[in-house]
Design an enzyme around this catalytic site. Structure first.
Site: not given
Ligand code: AMP
Length: 185
Positions: A68, A105
């Site tokens: 992205r 994460e």
């Protein structure tokens, strides 16, 4: 809250970003920018506002993080007439590469770039859709600096400040800004 403050915090753009709970794993609130990308004028406003935070005289190249981040890098690169570097997932680049492993994460990953994409002393702006723990962006900064780049600035559509990534980047001397921020993970 008045309209000016709402605009200053880009609430109009934050509203275009969808939240999907428990993706890709339980407990994660996935901030899905695909809904912002679907909105033509919203995406243009996002890019215009992000570009307005950058002094083009201070950067030579824009590095986008797959995937992205490429969308953000491409729009900024076009508007500012700056070249761009693809920081890619392993095994995607055809030329000689240099890479860096990092912790996400939710898991571990690695990014790579072409050797020779940046010349020593060139000033690189690093961009992605979102900064969470900052592991990805920090790996990008380390990778670029390892090739002699000067990395002083980073830009994101979304910051998750509770995860501390933007603060970690700033502690490494990278001036870091995001258009919107969301609390929590
Ligand atoms: P981090 O390395 O922890 O800063 O994670 C940043 C990268 O993971 C970015 O490329 C994001 O696209 C993705 N990411 C991490 N957490 C989220 C989240 N909660 N929502 C959407 N994307 C995320």
């Amino acid at each position: 809250m008045d309209d000016v403050n709402e605009l200053a915090r880009n609430e109009d753009l934050a509203e275009l970003i969808r939240t999907i709970p428990n993706y890709p794993t339980a407990g994660i609130l996935f901030r899905d920018v695909s809904t912002l990308l679907l909105d033509g004028s919203g995406f243009r406003a996002a890019m215009d506002r992000m570009i307005a935070t950058v002094d083009p005289v201070e950067i030579d190249l824009i590095a986008g993080i797959e995937a992205r981040g490429f969308i953000v890098a491409s729009a900024m690169s076009y508007a500012l007439a700056k070249g761009k570097i693809m920081l890619r997932k392993p095994g995607k680049l055809p030329g000689e590469v240099v890479g860096r492993d990092y912790t996400l994460e939710y898991g571990t990953d690695r990014i790579e770039m072409h050797v020779g994409a940046v010349s020593p002393g060139q000033r690189v702006l690093i961009v992605d859709d979102l900064i969470a723990t900052g592991g990805t962006a920090q790996a990008g900064v380390a990778l670029l600096r390892g090739q002699g780049a000067i990395v002083m600035q980073a830009r994101f559509l979304v910051d998750l400040p509770d995860l501390g990534g933007a603060a970690r980047l700033r502690a490494q001397g990278v001036q870091t800004e995001a258009l919107c921020s969301f609390p929590g993970h």
